[in-house]
Write a protein that holds these residues in place. Structure first.
Motif, PDB file in Angstrom:
ATOM      1  N   GLY A  58      11.192   3.451  25.029  1.00 44.58           N
ATOM      2  CA  GLY A  58      12.260   2.507  24.736  1.00 44.58           C
ATOM      3  C   GLY A  58      13.311   2.531  25.835  1.00 44.58           C
ATOM      4  O   GLY A  58      13.413   3.501  26.595  1.00 44.58           O
ATOM      5  N   PHE A  59      14.104   1.463  25.915  1.00 45.60           N
ATOM      6  CA  PHE A  59      15.079   1.336  26.999  1.00 45.60           C
ATOM      7  C   PHE A  59      16.231   0.464  26.536  1.00 45.60           C
ATOM      8  O   PHE A  59      16.067  -0.450  25.723  1.00 45.60           O
ATOM      9  N   ALA A  60      17.424   0.742  27.052  1.00 52.06           N
ATOM     10  CA  ALA A  60      18.600  -0.106  26.811  1.00 52.06           C
ATOM     11  C   ALA A  60      19.611   0.128  27.917  1.00 52.06           C
ATOM     12  O   ALA A  60      19.655   1.206  28.525  1.00 52.06           O
ATOM     13  N   GLU A  61      20.425  -0.881  28.181  1.00 52.42           N
ATOM     14  CA  GLU A  61      21.491  -0.777  29.180  1.00 52.42           C
ATOM     15  C   GLU A  61      22.815  -1.203  28.563  1.00 52.42           C
ATOM     16  O   GLU A  61      22.861  -2.027  27.644  1.00 52.42           O
ATOM     17  N   TYR A  66      22.445  -4.839  26.744  1.00 53.72           N
ATOM     18  CA  TYR A  66      21.374  -5.774  27.070  1.00 53.72           C
ATOM     19  C   TYR A  66      20.103  -4.999  27.413  1.00 53.72           C
ATOM     20  O   TYR A  66      20.096  -3.774  27.477  1.00 53.72           O
ATOM     21  N   ASN A  67      19.022  -5.753  27.613  1.00 55.26           N
ATOM     22  CA  ASN A  67      17.724  -5.153  27.961  1.00 55.26           C
ATOM     23  C   ASN A  67      17.290  -4.081  26.958  1.00 55.26           C
ATOM     24  O   ASN A  67      16.723  -3.054  27.333  1.00 55.26           O
ATOM     25  N   LEU A  68      17.543  -4.325  25.683  1.00 57.43           N
ATOM     26  CA  LEU A  68      17.068  -3.407  24.646  1.00 57.43           C
ATOM     27  C   LEU A  68      15.621  -3.761  24.320  1.00 57.43           C
ATOM     28  O   LEU A  68      15.325  -4.896  23.924  1.00 57.43           O
ATOM     29  N   ALA A  69      14.719  -2.808  24.493  1.00 57.55           N
ATOM     30  CA  ALA A  69      13.301  -3.052  24.228  1.00 57.55           C
ATOM     31  C   ALA A  69      12.626  -1.743  23.855  1.00 57.55           C
ATOM     32  O   ALA A  69      12.968  -0.675  24.365  1.00 57.55           O
ATOM     33  N   VAL A  70      11.644  -1.840  22.963  1.00 58.16           N
ATOM     34  CA  VAL A  70      10.871  -0.684  22.510  1.00 58.16           C
ATOM     35  C   VAL A  70       9.388  -0.989  22.679  1.00 58.16           C
ATOM     36  O   VAL A  70       8.946  -2.112  22.403  1.00 58.16           O
ATOM     37  N   ARG A  78       9.612   0.168  14.824  1.00 55.00           N
ATOM     38  CA  ARG A  78       9.832   0.561  13.420  1.00 55.00           C
ATOM     39  C   ARG A  78       9.856   2.072  13.226  1.00 55.00           C
ATOM     40  O   ARG A  78       9.413   2.586  12.210  1.00 55.00           O
ATOM     41  N   LYS A  79      10.345   2.769  14.222  1.00 55.63           N
ATOM     42  CA  LYS A  79      10.516   4.217  14.114  1.00 55.63           C
ATOM     43  C   LYS A  79      11.975   4.625  14.308  1.00 55.63           C
ATOM     44  O   LYS A  79      12.278   5.795  14.491  1.00 55.63           O
ATOM     45  N   GLY A  80      12.875   3.662  14.317  1.00 59.43           N
ATOM     46  CA  GLY A  80      14.297   3.958  14.481  1.00 59.43           C
ATOM     47  C   GLY A  80      14.745   4.093  15.921  1.00 59.43           C
ATOM     48  O   GLY A  80      15.906   4.449  16.179  1.00 59.43           O
ATOM     49  N   ILE A  81      13.856   3.783  16.870  1.00 58.38           N
ATOM     50  CA  ILE A  81      14.201   3.973  18.289  1.00 58.38           C
ATOM     51  C   ILE A  81      15.284   3.001  18.729  1.00 58.38           C
ATOM     52  O   ILE A  81      16.238   3.382  19.430  1.00 58.38           O
ATOM     53  N   ALA A  82      15.160   1.737  18.338  1.00 55.02           N
ATOM     54  CA  ALA A  82      16.181   0.756  18.727  1.00 55.02           C
ATOM     55  C   ALA A  82      17.557   1.172  18.212  1.00 55.02           C
ATOM     56  O   ALA A  82      18.552   1.081  18.932  1.00 55.02           O
ATOM     57  N   THR A  83      17.602   1.661  16.981  1.00 58.66           N
ATOM     58  CA  THR A  83      18.876   2.101  16.410  1.00 58.66           C
ATOM     59  C   THR A  83      19.496   3.230  17.225  1.00 58.66           C
ATOM     60  O   THR A  83      20.702   3.228  17.509  1.00 58.66           O
ATOM     61  N   GLU A  84      18.684   4.203  17.624  1.00 56.41           N
ATOM     62  CA  GLU A  84      19.207   5.332  18.406  1.00 56.41           C
ATOM     63  C   GLU A  84      19.667   4.890  19.789  1.00 56.41           C
ATOM     64  O   GLU A  84      20.666   5.405  20.316  1.00 56.41           O
ATOM     65  N   ASP A  98      15.216 -13.034  13.197  1.00 53.69           N
ATOM     66  CA  ASP A  98      15.819 -12.541  11.969  1.00 53.69           C
ATOM     67  C   ASP A  98      15.791 -11.019  11.868  1.00 53.69           C
ATOM     68  O   ASP A  98      16.740 -10.404  11.366  1.00 53.69           O
ATOM     69  N   ALA A  99      14.682 -10.400  12.330  1.00 53.26           N
ATOM     70  CA  ALA A  99      14.568  -8.945  12.226  1.00 53.26           C
ATOM     71  C   ALA A  99      15.639  -8.257  13.060  1.00 53.26           C
ATOM     72  O   ALA A  99      16.277  -7.298  12.608  1.00 53.26           O
ATOM     73  N   ALA A 100      15.844  -8.730  14.297  1.00 58.41           N
ATOM     74  CA  ALA A 100      16.849  -8.121  15.166  1.00 58.41           C
ATOM     75  C   ALA A 100      18.252  -8.341  14.621  1.00 58.41           C
ATOM     76  O   ALA A 100      19.077  -7.419  14.611  1.00 58.41           O
ATOM     77  N   ILE A 101      18.531  -9.553  14.154  1.00 57.05           N
ATOM     78  CA  ILE A 101      19.857  -9.846  13.617  1.00 57.05           C
ATOM     79  C   ILE A 101      20.130  -8.983  12.395  1.00 57.05           C
ATOM     80  O   ILE A 101      21.234  -8.461  12.210  1.00 57.05           O
ATOM     81  N   SER A 102      19.112  -8.814  11.545  1.00 53.12           N
ATOM     82  CA  SER A 102      19.266  -7.960  10.363  1.00 53.12           C
ATOM     83  C   SER A 102      19.581  -6.520  10.766  1.00 53.12           C
ATOM     84  O   SER A 102      20.445  -5.868  10.155  1.00 53.12           O
ATOM     85  N   LEU A 103      18.896  -6.029  11.809  1.00 53.86           N
ATOM     86  CA  LEU A 103      19.160  -4.674  12.291  1.00 53.86           C
ATOM     87  C   LEU A 103      20.595  -4.555  12.796  1.00 53.86           C
ATOM     88  O   LEU A 103      21.324  -3.621  12.416  1.00 53.86           O
ATOM     89  N   TYR A 104      21.015  -5.488  13.648  1.00 49.46           N
ATOM     90  CA  TYR A 104      22.367  -5.422  14.204  1.00 49.46           C
ATOM     91  C   TYR A 104      23.427  -5.493  13.112  1.00 49.46           C
ATOM     92  O   TYR A 104      24.411  -4.751  13.145  1.00 49.46           O
ATOM     93  N   LYS A 105      23.222  -6.373  12.138  1.00 46.68           N
ATOM     94  CA  LYS A 105      24.216  -6.500  11.064  1.00 46.68           C
ATOM     95  C   LYS A 105      24.269  -5.239  10.213  1.00 46.68           C
ATOM     96  O   LYS A 105      25.344  -4.846   9.745  1.00 46.68           O
ATOM     97  N   SER A 106      23.110  -4.567  10.046  1.00 44.67           N
ATOM     98  CA  SER A 106      23.112  -3.319   9.280  1.00 44.67           C
ATOM     99  C   SER A 106      23.877  -2.223  10.014  1.00 44.67           C
ATOM    100  O   SER A 106      24.329  -1.254   9.395  1.00 44.67           O
TER     101      SER A 106
END
Length: 216
Positions: free
Chosen positions: A90-93, A114-118, A124-130, A160-168
């Motif tokens: 995974g990666f993010a900046e 930006y550039n958030l990708a897994v 679905r392992k919580g990597i994006a959240t971390e 929708d999935a990404a927006i739901s994650l961000y809003k959570s």
């Protein structure tokens, strides 16, 4: 020439999140290219896009001596790595930048993720959240660089999935006009297909800053 940067390691059961090293940029470029170009290019075009992404990451890498001497103090790249092999999954900046527009209000720096990708095998392992939390913590520590203690990001309105994650995680949609931007500004220079929306989250001020503010 690259210089060493402080490393922050956050372990979990299957993976850990840390500051990116130069050696991580190639694998990160593969993940980003798969995220944004998979299904839209043939094999040859995919390899070209991956090379372009690698070169782009190397040119903006925070440990690059040229960047270290620039005014872009708020910039960091994070990777999630598999715990056993160290494989990048995974990666993010995060960076401080004007988000667009021509007004004086938009010449000031705002923190932007930006550039958030897994990797597709690790979703679905919580990597994006971390990775998001790592970016948030970095912004909190570097709050003095930006005009506000807030983290912005763009996301496709149909995702929708990404927006739901961000809003959570506490992100809300922001009217671009509230910071003197237009929809055209938000959608400029995007690798993603479809209309983008602007989200933001107000971050807490760390204890050290609260003390300094009280003294002032």
């Amino acid at each position: 020439c690259f210089v060493a940067t402080e490393t922050k390691i956050k372990p979990t059961t299957d993976y850990f999140v840390r500051d990116a090293l130069v050696v991580h940029l190639g694998p990160a470029a593969r993940i980003l290219t798969e995220e944004f170009y998979s299904g839209r290019t043939n094999f040859i075009a995919f390899q070209i896009e991956k090379l372009k992404t690698t070169l782009s990451l190397e040119s903006t890498y925070p440990g690059n001596t040229a960047n270290a001497k620039s005014n872009r103090r708020l910039q960091q790249m994070f990777v999630a790595c598999e715990s056993t092999s160290g494989e990048v999954v995974g990666f993010a900046e995060v960076d401080a930048r004007p988000l667009g527009g021509n007004s004086d209000d938009n010449r000031i720096n705002r923190s932007y993720m930006y550039n958030l990708a897994v990797d597709k095998k690790w979703k679905r392992k919580g990597i994006a959240t971390e990775l998001i939390r790592a970016c948030e913590e970095f912004v909190i520590e570097m709050h003095e660089v930006c005009a506000e203690n807030r983290l912005y990001l763009r996301v496709r309105s149909c995702n929708d999935a990404a927006i739901s994650l961000y809003k959570s995680l506490g992100y809300d949609e922001v009217d671009p006009a509230s910071i003197s931007l237009t929809k055209e500004d938000i959608n400029s220079n995007s690798l993603e297909e479809g209309e983008l929306v602007l989200l933001a989250k107000d971050l807490p001020i760390d204890a050290e800053c609260e003390v300094e503010c009280e003294v002032e």
